[in-house]
Design a protein around this motif. Sequence first.
Motif, PDB file in Angstrom:
ATOM      1  N   ALA A  99      31.490  46.831  42.356  1.00 30.09           N
ATOM      2  CA  ALA A  99      32.167  46.506  41.010  1.00 30.09           C
ATOM      3  C   ALA A  99      31.290  46.782  39.955  1.00 30.09           C
ATOM      4  CB  ALA A  99      32.775  45.285  40.926  1.00 30.09           C
ATOM      5  N   LEU A 120      35.897  39.072  38.554  1.00 35.82           N
ATOM      6  CA  LEU A 120      36.570  39.286  39.957  1.00 35.82           C
ATOM      7  C   LEU A 120      36.999  38.033  40.493  1.00 35.82           C
ATOM      8  CD1 LEU A 120      33.437  41.586  41.685  1.00 35.82           C
ATOM      9  CD2 LEU A 120      35.580  42.143  40.423  1.00 35.82           C
ATOM     10  N   GLY A 138      40.821  37.744  44.804  1.00 38.71           N
ATOM     11  CA  GLY A 138      40.124  38.196  43.704  1.00 38.71           C
ATOM     12  C   GLY A 138      41.125  38.451  42.757  1.00 38.71           C
ATOM     13  N   LEU A 150      38.710  45.269  40.182  1.00 38.69           N
ATOM     14  CA  LEU A 150      38.789  45.004  41.700  1.00 38.69           C
ATOM     15  C   LEU A 150      39.431  45.879  42.547  1.00 38.69           C
ATOM     16  CD1 LEU A 150      38.137  42.867  43.879  1.00 38.69           C
ATOM     17  CD2 LEU A 150      40.089  41.439  43.183  1.00 38.69           C
TER      18      LEU A 150
END
Length: 320
Positions: A99, A120, A138, A150
């Motif tokens: 990420a 997240l 998430g 995400l």
Amino acid sequence: MVVDISRTENLLENATEHLRVLEAQYERAPEDFAQEIALGSMRNHVDDLQQQLAHAKAQREVEVVELRLSGQKAQNGTLPLDLLGSLATHIARFLYATASRHERGLEARGPFREELKEMLGLRFGGLAAGSTRVFITGKTNPDILGRSLLEDTLETTFSLLTDFQQEDALMAQVHALGDRGTKKLTNLIDALQKAQLEASILWRAPDHSKYEWTANATTIAALSDRLHQISAQTREVIQIEGIVHLIGRNGRIEVDGGQGNVIRATFPQTMLPRVQGLRIGQRLSALFNRTRVTNVATGASRDYYDLREIDDPAASQLET
């Protein structure tokens, strides 16, 4: 009103492409009043679709990933506590690293930022009986344009898992994950192999697409071997001057540097506001990271580019 996310994303992609065409036409003929009206209308349409998409994804709130595990250590919906903790740590570190790469386009160094972790919002959602089922949640957490960090991270993950036997696809996804993300994924796969676990991963995306990957012991061993053979190292920062040929909502840009030198690059989410200010046909000067992905077993390698910085767009001019 319930918004169909898949349909809205398709409409937004088509409208954005049309907007790029209108912008280029208007830059060449700014005195054309009809073109100016059409351009303004299309900009409003794109803005409206972006707001609809962001609102729909915000209402979704969370993404749910289901990890099914089977093997001697996964019995009756349970796992040894130390194994569960180890797998959870590997999963979190992998998702944070990937990420971070998507968000900033750079390799994360040191501890992961608390702001990233909050964005997240990864959570352990519990175990379910049958084959051991682990649920991870998430935050969808879309930005104002409807892009979810995400969501992008999970899409990249499944692309690598499903296509890892194809070298070109594997190299492209290793570049997308970054070197740190790839190493964290390798650690996770090695942990599954060491525990003699087989796995199945399922995620239903906001647009209702179903992502699924199932791996027996043979597949997990093969993936581990492939990941250990691949490395991604950023070699240098280069400056390119050229003409913008393509701008994609999926984080891609193409710049023609002349003499057949077309740079096809990705750009991180943090660069999106700057990229949106560009026009097709515009001349620009920009810095790119050049990363080489190498298969150490075969010696094959490929260079990939990431947009790092754009010079002041006010100094850029449309190519005539």
